[in-house]
Design an enzyme around this catalytic site. Sequence first.
Site, PDB file in Angstrom:
ATOM      1  N   GLU A 190       0.827  -1.218   0.000  1.00 46.25           N
ATOM      2  CA  GLU A 190       0.000   0.000   0.000  1.00 46.25           C
ATOM      3  C   GLU A 190       0.860   1.266   0.000  1.00 46.25           C
ATOM      4  O   GLU A 190       0.822   2.060   0.945  1.00 46.25           O
ATOM      5  CB  GLU A 190      -0.950  -0.019   1.200  1.00 46.25           C
ATOM      6  N   GLU A 384      -5.482  -8.255  -1.715  1.00 44.12           N
ATOM      7  CA  GLU A 384      -6.189  -8.135  -0.430  1.00 44.12           C
ATOM      8  C   GLU A 384      -7.643  -7.809  -0.705  1.00 44.12           C
ATOM      9  O   GLU A 384      -7.941  -6.920  -1.509  1.00 44.12           O
ATOM     10  CB  GLU A 384      -5.613  -7.015   0.447  1.00 44.12           C
TER      11      GLU A 384
HETATM   12  C1  BG6 Z   1      -4.728  -3.359   4.619  1.00 41.66           C
HETATM   13  C2  BG6 Z   1      -3.383  -3.753   5.182  1.00 41.66           C
HETATM   14  O1  BG6 Z   1      -4.825  -1.994   4.471  1.00 41.66           O
HETATM   15  O2  BG6 Z   1      -5.850  -3.640   5.398  1.00 41.66           O
HETATM   16  C3  BG6 Z   1      -3.413  -4.961   6.094  1.00 41.66           C
HETATM   17  O3  BG6 Z   1      -2.459  -3.968   4.132  1.00 41.66           O
HETATM   18  C4  BG6 Z   1      -4.604  -4.859   7.020  1.00 41.66           C
HETATM   19  O4  BG6 Z   1      -2.194  -5.029   6.788  1.00 41.66           O
HETATM   20  C5  BG6 Z   1      -5.861  -4.823   6.165  1.00 41.66           C
HETATM   21  O5  BG6 Z   1      -4.675  -5.857   7.976  1.00 41.66           O
HETATM   22  C6  BG6 Z   1      -7.159  -4.817   6.966  1.00 41.66           C
HETATM   23  O6  BG6 Z   1      -7.127  -3.790   7.892  1.00 41.66           O
HETATM   24  P1  BG6 Z   1      -7.451  -4.056   9.427  1.00 41.66           P
HETATM   25  O7  BG6 Z   1      -7.224  -2.758  10.081  1.00 41.66           O
HETATM   26  O8  BG6 Z   1      -8.849  -4.518   9.458  1.00 41.66           O
HETATM   27  O9  BG6 Z   1      -6.490  -5.104   9.863  1.00 41.66           O
END
Ligand code: BG6
Length: 485
Positions: A190, A384
Amino acid sequence: MNNKKFPEDFLWGGATAANQIEGATREAGKGWTTSDTSKFIEEPEKRMQQMLAPMTIQRVQEALEDAEGLYPKRNGIDFYHRYKEDIALLAEMGFKTFRFSISWARIFPSGDDEAPNKAGLQFYENVIDELRKYHIEPLITMSHYDFPLALSFKQNGWASRKTIDAFEKYAEVLFTRFKGKVKYWITFNEMNVIGMTGYLSGGILADKLAENQSNTQVNFQAAHHQMVAAAKATALLHKIDPEAKMGCMIVRFENYPETTNPTTILTALKSDQENFLFSDVLMKGRYPSFSKRLFDERGISLSITPEDEQLLADNTADFFSFSYYMSGIVAENEGDETAGNILASKANPYLKKSEWGWQIDPVGLRISLNKIYDRYQKPIFIVENGLGAKDTLTVDNKVNDDYRIDYLRAHIEQIAEALADGVDIIGYTPWGCIDLVSASGNEMSKRYGFIYVDLDDNGDGSLERYKKASFDWYQKVISSNGEVL
Ligand code: BG6
């Protein structure tokens, strides 16, 4: 049944990051990283703010000396000791790929040591070999929100050009050691986030800035340093392991204009330009035409050498990757806000939201995929996506996570639509395929996985792994190559 076809070699899998799964933060010579200072705080509304707020030397030192506080990322889910058991479960689901990150400070504890830490390299080699045993393709992120703190103290992280050299050496060590074993690499997770927060991935300490330096100026200069480092790493990878591919990675904010008012539509266009600012540099090899005005309006003046420009032009990324969880709104007036990944947004009346307020928008994924492919015309890896939700373990150790299946099914349907639109998508790795510590909340209650990990927000639990209902469902999705949803 889904009658839209996925390519035969589509890379189904899941994604994680070292700081959220490994634990063992003080083992085998690893140095402290920025994620080790993330403390669990009781008040949910303060958690995202903690992740994004500028950091000071004193607060880092206090965290490292704090024997009482709870720092869940130091313990993760103990993947460091249980990786064989975990990888066997991923293999049972039929994973074709597994995204994980290497913690720089496990390889170079101080970030720029003379020689790499042998134990660190051996650990990752073991993980890679274990994956390959099951024909799972490793997809490795080189920097995912855990910057070596020694380099923050020494040279204020990515604020310094010297960090480019340290990263280049780190890259060379990884590519040489894992040559022929890893096909897909990502430099920075990111990478557009560093524009908003310098500490998380940039290791920048606010009180090390000169009096006349603003956080914004320094964060954007740091982003430039990361991009030059990414270009150097890409050049090295292509030289050392010509079969391997380098990706760039951003967090995708799909922001819709709230009304048809042309000024709102223009604001939405600008928000999208900002989304693409850094990926344009890495995918196209130069700063986009809109960047000059954007920088001028923010008082940002970057130091960019002619050598930097040449490096960026000569070493673009091979594929584009991104995280996508939700969409937002560019609003004309203030209104009911809802939370989101990093950025909050006005609520969209057409969308439902997760328990954490993130607006669920599968069609937005298809829109994003089309926009991205139109822009870059290079393969796209969705690295993701997923639903953070509270799960309940039943007395017979089951988790009925139909809500997660619904979320993922709807998103996979839209990926299939985007494939039919002509978008070249090479893989899909839902986030947190095994439950892990939340990045923003440092909590275990927010779970994304197909595999339940018995661990709670206080760090208590047996650490046993249990298959959720989504485990069996995803296994069928993979074995049918996306036809049985
Ligand atoms: C992304 C990150 O932005 O979101 C991850 O790359 C992160 O590391 C994921 O875990 C989900 O966010 P969160 O805050 O729910 O863990």
